[in-house]
Design a protein around this motif. Sequence first.
Motif, PDB file in Angstrom:
ATOM      1  N   SER A  81      -5.085  -7.416  -5.924  1.00 26.68           N
ATOM      2  CA  SER A  81      -5.842  -6.611  -5.132  1.00 26.68           C
ATOM      3  C   SER A  81      -5.978  -7.526  -3.569  1.00 26.68           C
ATOM      4  CB  SER A  81      -6.984  -6.223  -5.410  1.00 26.68           C
ATOM      5  OG  SER A  81      -6.988  -5.302  -6.534  1.00 26.68           O
ATOM      6  N   TYR A  82      -5.634  -6.751  -2.451  1.00 31.15           N
ATOM      7  CA  TYR A  82      -5.818  -7.058  -1.340  1.00 31.15           C
ATOM      8  C   TYR A  82      -6.402  -6.395  -0.158  1.00 31.15           C
ATOM      9  CZ  TYR A  82      -1.351  -4.723  -0.495  1.00 31.15           C
ATOM     10  OH  TYR A  82      -0.232  -4.029  -0.381  1.00 31.15           O
ATOM     11  N   ILE A  83      -6.577  -6.839   0.841  1.00 31.05           N
ATOM     12  CA  ILE A  83      -7.351  -6.235   2.114  1.00 31.05           C
ATOM     13  C   ILE A  83      -6.498  -6.577   3.437  1.00 31.05           C
ATOM     14  CG2 ILE A  83      -9.274  -6.086   3.460  1.00 31.05           C
ATOM     15  CD1 ILE A  83      -9.904  -5.174   0.821  1.00 31.05           C
ATOM     16  N   THR A  84      -6.353  -5.216   3.962  1.00 34.96           N
ATOM     17  CA  THR A  84      -5.542  -5.369   5.326  1.00 34.96           C
ATOM     18  C   THR A  84      -6.197  -4.891   6.514  1.00 34.96           C
ATOM     19  OG1 THR A  84      -4.277  -3.120   4.769  1.00 34.96           O
ATOM     20  CG2 THR A  84      -3.094  -5.556   4.017  1.00 34.96           C
ATOM     21  N   ASP A  85      -5.819  -5.305   7.603  1.00 28.28           N
ATOM     22  CA  ASP A  85      -6.343  -4.363   8.571  1.00 28.28           C
ATOM     23  C   ASP A  85      -5.603  -3.101   9.200  1.00 28.28           C
ATOM     24  OD1 ASP A  85      -4.356  -5.638  10.073  1.00 28.28           O
ATOM     25  OD2 ASP A  85      -5.334  -7.163  11.090  1.00 28.28           O
ATOM     26  N   GLU A  86      -5.818  -2.593  10.116  1.00 23.31           N
ATOM     27  CA  GLU A  86      -5.135  -1.571  10.836  1.00 23.31           C
ATOM     28  C   GLU A  86      -3.866  -1.903  11.008  1.00 23.31           C
ATOM     29  OE1 GLU A  86      -7.540   0.129  13.631  1.00 23.31           O
ATOM     30  OE2 GLU A  86      -9.344   0.967  12.514  1.00 23.31           O
ATOM     31  N   ALA A  87      -3.491  -2.888  11.425  1.00 25.42           N
ATOM     32  CA  ALA A  87      -2.196  -3.297  11.856  1.00 25.42           C
ATOM     33  C   ALA A  87      -1.377  -3.812  10.424  1.00 25.42           C
ATOM     34  CB  ALA A  87      -2.087  -4.322  12.815  1.00 25.42           C
ATOM     35  N   GLY A  88      -1.935  -3.662   9.352  1.00 26.18           N
ATOM     36  CA  GLY A  88      -1.194  -3.915   8.257  1.00 26.18           C
ATOM     37  C   GLY A  88      -1.153  -5.451   7.886  1.00 26.18           C
ATOM     38  N   ARG A  89      -1.998  -6.081   8.720  1.00 29.88           N
ATOM     39  CA  ARG A  89      -2.054  -7.531   8.425  1.00 29.88           C
ATOM     40  C   ARG A  89      -2.929  -8.289   7.402  1.00 29.88           C
ATOM     41  NH1 ARG A  89      -2.852  -8.557  14.873  1.00 29.88           N
ATOM     42  NH2 ARG A  89      -4.758  -7.349  14.041  1.00 29.88           N
ATOM     43  N   LEU A  90      -2.672  -9.149   6.192  1.00 30.48           N
ATOM     44  CA  LEU A  90      -3.479  -9.426   5.437  1.00 30.48           C
ATOM     45  C   LEU A  90      -4.714 -10.116   5.695  1.00 30.48           C
ATOM     46  CD1 LEU A  90      -3.419  -9.735   2.248  1.00 30.48           C
ATOM     47  CD2 LEU A  90      -2.184 -11.991   2.488  1.00 30.48           C
ATOM     48  N   GLN A  91      -5.716  -9.727   5.265  1.00 37.25           N
ATOM     49  CA  GLN A  91      -7.178 -10.339   5.706  1.00 37.25           C
ATOM     50  C   GLN A  91      -7.662 -11.156   4.565  1.00 37.25           C
ATOM     51  OE1 GLN A  91      -8.430 -10.145   9.056  1.00 37.25           O
ATOM     52  NE2 GLN A  91      -6.191  -9.480   8.948  1.00 37.25           N
ATOM     53  N   GLY A  92      -7.438 -10.702   3.456  1.00 35.43           N
ATOM     54  CA  GLY A  92      -7.997 -11.233   2.125  1.00 35.43           C
ATOM     55  C   GLY A  92      -7.364 -10.822   0.897  1.00 35.43           C
ATOM     56  N   ILE A  93      -7.351 -11.828  -0.232  1.00 35.09           N
ATOM     57  CA  ILE A  93      -6.574 -11.174  -1.362  1.00 35.09           C
ATOM     58  C   ILE A  93      -7.475 -12.025  -2.661  1.00 35.09           C
ATOM     59  CG2 ILE A  93      -5.070 -13.366  -1.428  1.00 35.09           C
ATOM     60  CD1 ILE A  93      -2.886 -11.390  -2.559  1.00 35.09           C
ATOM     61  N   MET A  94      -7.226 -11.385  -3.685  1.00 30.28           N
ATOM     62  CA  MET A  94      -8.115 -11.670  -5.007  1.00 30.28           C
ATOM     63  C   MET A  94      -7.303 -12.640  -5.739  1.00 30.28           C
ATOM     64  SD  MET A  94     -10.530  -9.715  -4.395  1.00 30.28           S
ATOM     65  CE  MET A  94     -10.837  -7.967  -3.433  1.00 30.28           C
ATOM     66  N   SER A  95      -7.715 -13.511  -6.545  1.00 25.14           N
ATOM     67  CA  SER A  95      -7.121 -14.360  -7.362  1.00 25.14           C
ATOM     68  C   SER A  95      -6.762 -14.139  -8.921  1.00 25.14           C
ATOM     69  CB  SER A  95      -8.092 -15.696  -7.516  1.00 25.14           C
ATOM     70  OG  SER A  95      -8.231 -16.243  -6.217  1.00 25.14           O
ATOM     71  N   ARG A  96      -7.372 -13.093  -9.263  1.00 28.10           N
ATOM     72  CA  ARG A  96      -6.923 -12.326 -10.545  1.00 28.10           C
ATOM     73  C   ARG A  96      -6.634 -10.952 -10.487  1.00 28.10           C
ATOM     74  NH1 ARG A  96      -9.472 -12.236 -15.139  1.00 28.10           N
ATOM     75  NH2 ARG A  96     -11.459 -11.547 -14.362  1.00 28.10           N
ATOM     76  N   ARG A  97      -5.628 -10.383 -11.155  1.00 29.67           N
ATOM     77  CA  ARG A  97      -5.300  -9.206 -11.426  1.00 29.67           C
ATOM     78  C   ARG A  97      -6.496  -8.267 -12.239  1.00 29.67           C
ATOM     79  NH1 ARG A  97       0.457  -8.527 -13.923  1.00 29.67           N
ATOM     80  NH2 ARG A  97      -0.233  -9.924 -15.171  1.00 29.67           N
ATOM     81  N   PHE A  98      -6.885  -7.151 -12.064  1.00 31.84           N
ATOM     82  CA  PHE A  98      -7.981  -6.480 -12.627  1.00 31.84           C
ATOM     83  C   PHE A  98      -7.331  -5.251 -13.464  1.00 31.84           C
ATOM     84  CE2 PHE A  98      -9.987  -8.595  -9.298  1.00 31.84           C
ATOM     85  CZ  PHE A  98     -11.189  -8.945  -9.872  1.00 31.84           C
TER      86      PHE A  98
END
Length: 215
Positions: A81-98
Amino acid sequence: MFMDVHTARAVFYKLQAELYEKNGYTCALPFNKQKGEKKDYAYFTGIVNILTEHTLRTYAKQNGLQYGRDVKFDDNPLSLSYITDEAGRLQGIMSRRFDGAYPGTENPLAIWEVKEYYYTTTFGSRIADGVYETQLDGFEINTISKETQKNIQHIYFIDDFNTWWNMGKSYLCRIVDMLHVGHVDEVIFGKEVLERWPKVLHELLAAHEVAVQGR
């Protein structure tokens, strides 16, 4: 609230017949990792997935939306799972799958994991390590939520009466501690899933609707 394997099996097959098969649901119903006569569906995971699809489909129908397009969830995330901003740029990502994400692994409003231990005979390091991993997930999710200004709900489903109540009560207390200090946002115990989980999903749906309108 905790179920044993017999109760969980009965609840799962009831939901499978009355909701999944009757309505042609499509969510994943994974099997457990047991062998021989114990090999069967992962009952608690199946219960969570069926209830999730049922709740989301009902909401979509009531609001003129299409399930799978307007309203959806990831029942078997194969990516982090990961977080992007409005421009689609990666802002944060988890270390494990859920085990699940709503509405998906990109910018999830909620991610959850399911721990069912119906065939466990001793409380070993595997279960203890699972509790520790959940705590670390909580630290990571809280950090990413704060840095990205995204509210990601971390939900923890656990079941089996003997595992948690008879053998692992001290770790059950640790889970309650995690809830109190905010490393998980919700812990759902056994058959509590039948009433509590649909309510949590409706809260997520309402939050998602507000977020979409805000954009």
